[in-house]
Design an enzyme around this catalytic site. Structure first.
Site, mmCIF file in Angstrom:
data_model
loop_
_atom_site.group_PDB
_atom_site.id
_atom_site.type_symbol
_atom_site.label_atom_id
_atom_site.label_comp_id
_atom_site.label_asym_id
_atom_site.label_seq_id
_atom_site.Cartn_x
_atom_site.Cartn_y
_atom_site.Cartn_z
ATOM 1 N N CYS A 1 2.749 -1.714 -19.827
ATOM 2 C CA CYS A 1 2.692 -0.854 -18.884
ATOM 3 C C CYS A 1 2.916 -0.972 -17.569
ATOM 4 C CB CYS A 1 1.202 -0.394 -18.835
ATOM 5 S SG CYS A 1 -0.047 -1.735 -18.356
ATOM 6 N N HIS B 1 0.866 -1.193 0.016
ATOM 7 C CA HIS B 1 0.005 -0.188 0.003
ATOM 8 C C HIS B 1 1.016 0.947 0.130
ATOM 9 C CE1 HIS B 1 -2.583 3.001 2.061
ATOM 10 N NE2 HIS B 1 -3.399 2.637 1.247
#
Lengths: 762, 762
Positions: free
Chosen positions: B722, B346
């Protein structure tokens, strides 16, 4: 072909039918057997057949007031008339390719039509019965799943037979339990009374069909006439006995027998049962709807069942009744217990298909799946409580009872011996304990293809030693913890090698899924802390630091050997010491194969190989013939498959861990999949569960590519499969096509693999 | 070649050197520049060179009392003698191929040998200095890493020069900060005093070397003589300015300039960085998960961070790990430091999105946020203490260190414009917010290649809506929760499309890593329960059921769209509404590319495509030219690469998510890797960190195979990259070789990609 050809005699009153090739193709269901029995010269009641297409056209013609096709039909009906010229009473029968409860029962004693028009007029008895017979297919052939093809529908046939004189007798061609040849009572019918010449009929049908057949004959003054027959499903045991008997009678070759047994059904025979049912009293009785006994933790939802299974736990799925949404849960459960339903309930059908023990219709059971509680009589049970069920007699017992494992004898043994004769791929087993090894040997295992060394620690006192090692803060503490493990391991390996007596044993290096070994509950943590002499708070901190976000992709396999070389050292020493001890008590050399798990680069293999070979060289075995040592890599990551050439040049063998390879190729955690796999199955996204049957197009290509690259780099490379798929018949057929050298499955799956690989190599 | 040829004049006192090809090859270090300056006709002090091999043989010959080689050597020394015939005083210099602190400083004022024997006798000054010069290589060339090749060692050279008369001056050919051409002071030396004709020398060296050079000349009565020069490392900014200046002076073509800039150094310019990292030692190392350096006051809570920021103070948020509750604090902090987690934690994800430097997974750090104290090793820190972190290499420093801020001046712009002229592969960016999109546009992004739609929910009130959706028990509740999300999303998409003004925007469908969005602490759980109107106990149960063992391989990506089609519906509607709104305010069509994440089978793509296309068709855009819509698959699983043919036939584009593809191909969780990656690096198991530079042999083959299969099935297929690797120069060279159509990286990496792809396409 003209529709006139779609109405024809299959057993004319006079002589034999002379059918065209396309007419022969139409002979579905009973029609086929009636034709073949008649063709063989056995007295057969006159019978004609008509297709739905022909019947529909007869009706269309009738609306157009045309009669051309009707003329053919009436001519056909005349084939039922005996030489005496007297039109018989008629019977109308369906003749579906597979038997189904929705079909119209035979309509008998129908008067022959008086006029040609009567033969097609649905208001008259014959045409009405034919119409209704076709209509009854409408439901059954398409069924609830909405599948069914219009082309097939037009080819459906209905039979019109002359009524036979005398007594009608129902019987089986073979005993439904023992498989013995000879007339046997059909379930629900009285024992047949038949003249001796029925044996010729039975022999004829058994040879033509190669299955148990339910027969219908008439017996009139000691004279027997064949009416109809259809194959019926009997227990796998009876089928096996019958297959062996056919070989003994020279109806089949051993090869025929092997190739015609359904390996999936064989698996179902290998069920455990209660060790001493007489010593315990059931707390409830229901219907035993799928055989075998099972013990486990009570669980109330498919998801919980899947989760428990993923953790290697046995569970009993307890529900009021099952439905399509429960299928995944039923597959995951060890056994199924339902409050409602019977033999043909959803639970019963699915349980038998998947081979799970199931007790259904326990009236004293009520389940509250929201509150996660169930009651049996006045006892209350919650998730985590334990039950044992016996799906053979419907009994439900409290707690976990000892189970006896099935044994391979008689017919199975014979068939598997025949299988072995035509099989070229070896079958090994995945076991770690001597007990499991012996079970597998009794099932015909030819070695151990996967001994998961970390599983040797599944006992409380060893777990403490293992936890001490895992929780060590530094190399010194780890070395001390490890020292305590060498003795256990040496003894384990020695016993395992001795049990296998010269057969190969593949020891997979330590691959602990850490989270499975670590304490979880407060209680376990306190216990572990005290057994390790640590403060609870310190242990919690350490556990926090070890915790992994994705343990499946974490610090495991070869990564442990490289970061903690002392673990590798300890294991190799224990393996060598175990081999030395075993070698002293047997004539054959000990065949040890050390396998490195979770490899992704050739450098990892090179690193471990150098150290392992040094330990082997220093073990004093170097030039001895007491041991045959080889070194290999477990292929369970896509990158290992891509780099199989590099890896193969450094090893003697590779073995595919298809479970983990499926997880990484698909990017699916098997533990977490239940939340979406059910929806995927419902929406048809996956053709099959890739964890049950190998995904040929993806994971399969990965394996094929690795074998090709590996063999190109090392032509002497041995190739094995050691994931769960090695016990699945469809997957085994695929692996056989790849030319692997061996497969390794759980002990109970060994017979399935032996049979399937024989079928595949034929 | 005889050793006699390994002692030769590179700048003879009389005329020019006439070197053989093999002698030219020996010219390492300063020798090369001395030769070239002399060759160009610039006054150069007489200089000869000798290799270590030749010197060693001179000594061996001396022991044998042989003199053949010595005769050559003495003849060589005579090349230093001017026309006047007076032997000069001598200087002995090393001439290493790369400068190193361990080398012997120039030994000057050595008397010329009186007799031939003196020229090789280590007891005499000249031979002693030469011996010591060679010995100083012994340490420096092999260095601490143990690498070094004996062959190279024999070719090492030492220079003997005549002492020049007059003043010795040190200077740089270009300014170390601005890059401007002309004599500039060398660090630690006084400003040089030089006659005008130094400009010819500087121009000569700058053109020959194409780098900043540190020079040594003598100035005697206004007459300048060249002594020696070596290249020096200056700031990337000064290098860029110099490169542009060389093009303006027509010394280089724009193409030369582009191809000679080091893209890795360019990247470092685009973040704040430590001014002098060599002067300080880190107190701890973790993972650099978001680049750039930051200094500030230690703080342990989001509130304190916000408070400090409001007062204009820089702070470093120090936590064990971050969660949704910390987002505001992370935005307020200048940098983030965590004890746990890795690149895809996170903390890492949010830090990169918000552009904050972040060091994660510092194992020696423990934080007690209640007591407001943290420990790093055995040091204790409290709120108010100061730290500096470097998110580029994971270093943590004590106190506040001086930082250099990034500057994107004219030279970068000019160079990148030149790059664009020779680049064929498009460069897009990975952003979700208008602010980040604008940063990326200012860096030259040509579109958005990855807008992670779930990241649009990183604000407290949206998080509530998102949690309500995730925690819904049934479809109805979920639909209600979703309804509340459509408006947010529509506005977000509209703003993003408008910001990109006709450039393509790839919206990746919802792919929440659930565990990042869910409440964790007791406090968060209570808060969430009350905001959702749930009992805390019920919420905990639900959270337990949602918890995944391996979230990376769990219920995410396309699996969410298929299990919860209402989420797909909501997203597609919001994208269409956003496109409509943006289209009303611009002339160019809105270019929308919808991308499906975590695909593993073609059936998944077919399932989503059918629904997405229906929503697009019903959006009223069908035949309009206000929008260009395309549909694609994100390739981040090995199986998707294998089945790329099937997938490509159903999409307009594919884009590789190289992070997840690396995780699954290697079977490594990036979050958990730190525990063994350090040992792997130390033991040389991985050549490079596969999460930084693409693993060409494994993951790279996967990508190459997918592109080949995809283009074979669909020749018009557009192919993108990507993942994080799209900003790494080495990886970009590899991708360019695969012929991809575009890459997409974080905004700060866009200039790196523009430059590298220009270099690769040359």
């Amino acid at each position: 072909m003209s529709l006139a050809q779609e109405m024809f005699a299959i057993a004319p009153a006079d002589g034999k039918a002379n059918l065209s090739a396309s007419q022969l193709k139409m002979l579905a269901g009973k029609a086929r057997w009636i034709f073949r029995v008649c063709e063989a010269g056995f007295p057969t009641v006159p019978t004609i057949a008509i297709t739905r297409a022909a019947w529909d056209e007869l009706q269309a013609e009738r609306a157009r007031r045309d009669t051309r096709l009707r003329t053919h039909w009436v001519a056909c009906l005349f084939k039922l008339v005996d030489k005496d010229g007297k039109p018989p009473l008629l019977v109308v029968r369906t003749s579906a390719s597979s038997h189904n409860g929705g079909l119209m029962p035979a309509r008998t004693g129908i008067a022959a039509p008086n006029a040609p028009e009567d033969a097609v007029d649905p208001a008259r008895p014959l045409a009405r019965a034919i119409k209704q017979a076709f209509e009854s297919y409408g439901f059954s052939e398409r069924g609830w799943n909405g599948k069914g093809q219009e082309g097939d529908r037009a080819r459906q046939i209905v039979l019109v037979q002359a009524v036979a004189g005398g007594e009608i007798e129902h019987f089986l061609t073979r005993n439904a339990t023992t498989g013995a040849l000879g007339p046997a009572p059909l379930n629900g019918h009285p024992p047949p009374r038949l003249p001796k010449d029925v044996d010729a009929l039975i022999g004829l049908l058994d040879a033509k069909a190669g299955r148990h057949m339910a027969c219908l004959v008439s017996v009139d003054r000691g004279r027997i006439q064949f009416l109809s027959a259809r194959p019926i499903q009997v227990s796998a045991g009876a089928e096996l006995e019958a297959a062996v008997d056919r070989v003994e009678r020279k109806v089949w070759t051993p090869h025929n027998a092997v190739s015609r047994i359904d390996a999936t059904r064989l698996a179902q025979m290998l069920h455990p049962r209660l060790k001493s049912p007489d010593d315990v009293s059931p707390i409830a009785m229901g219907l035993g709807v799928s055989p075998g006994a099972a013990s486990g933790i009570i669980t109330f939802s498919a998801e919980d069942a899947a989760r428990l299974r993923a953790r290697g736990k046995h569970c009993i799925l307890v529900v009021n009744e099952t439905g399509p949404a429960d299928i995944e849960g039923m597959k995951a459960a060890t056994g199924i217990l339902t409050a409602r339903g019977g033999m043909s309930s959803h639970a019963g059908v699915i349980a038998r298909i998947t081979g799970k023990p199931c007790v259904a219709g326990v009236r004293s059971l009520s389940v509250d799946s929201v509150e996660m509680v169930c009651r049996i009589g006045d006892r209350e049970f919650r998730q985590g409580d334990r039950l044992t069920i016996d799906g053979s007699d419907g009994a439900v017992y409290l707690g976990t009872l000892p189970l006896a494992q099935p044994q391979i004898g008689g017919a199975i043994g014979t068939l598997l011996d025949w299988s072995d004769a035509s099989r070229t791929i070896a079958v090994r087993t995945n076991v770690e304990t001597v007990e499991s090894a012996q079970t597998a040997l009794s099932f015909g295992a030819e070695g151990i293809g996967l001994a998961r060394s970390e599983h040797m620690f599944f006992s409380p006192e060893r777990m403490v030693a293992l936890r001490r090692m895992i929780l060590s803060e530094d190399e010194e503490a780890r070395s001390r913890a490890i020292a305590g493990l060498v003795d256990y391991q040496t003894g384990d390996y020695s016993a395992l090698f001795s049990a296998m007596n010269g057969m190969p044993v593949t020891v997979r290096l330590f691959d602990p899924p850490l989270h499975e070994f670590l304490p979880r509950t407060d209680e376990e943590i306190e216990e572990t802390a005290s057994s390790l002499g640590l403060a609870v708070r310190a242990l919690r901190l350490r556990l926090d630091r070890i915790a992994e976000v994705n343990p499946m992709l974490g610090h495991r396999g070869v990564r442990l050997a490289i970061t903690y070389p002392e673990i590798l050292q300890m294991q190799m020493q224990a393996v060598m010491a175990g081999a030395r001890a075993a070698g002293e008590n047997q004539d054959k050399p000990v065949v040890v194969e050390v396998m490195v798990p979770f490899v992704s680069t050739a450098t990892e293999i090179a690193w471990v190989r150098e150290r392992a070979m040094t330990i082997f060289a220093n073990s004093g075995f170097g030039r001895s013939d007491r041991i045959r040592f080889s070194f290999g890599a477990m292929m369970e990551l896509p990158r290992a498959c891509l780099r199989a050439g590099d890896i193969a040049s450094m090893v003697d063998f590779i073995s595919f861990g298809t479970n983990d390879l499926t997880q990484t190729t698909f990017g699916i955690s098997r533990d977490d999949a239940p939340t979406f796999l059910a929806a995927y199955q419902r929406k048809g996204v996956y053709e099959r569960d890739p964890f049950v049957t190998i995904d040929e197009k993806g994971v399969g290509e990965m394996i094929a590519m690795a074998i090709e690259r590996g063999r190109a780099a090392n032509p002497r490379l041995k190739v094995g499969i050691c994931g769960e798929h090695a016990g699945d018949p469809a997957s085994l057929h695929f692996f056989a096509g790849l030319g692997v050298d061996y497969v390794s499955c759980s002990p109970y799956r060994v017979p399935v693999a032996r049979l399937t690989l024989a079928q595949a190599s034929a």
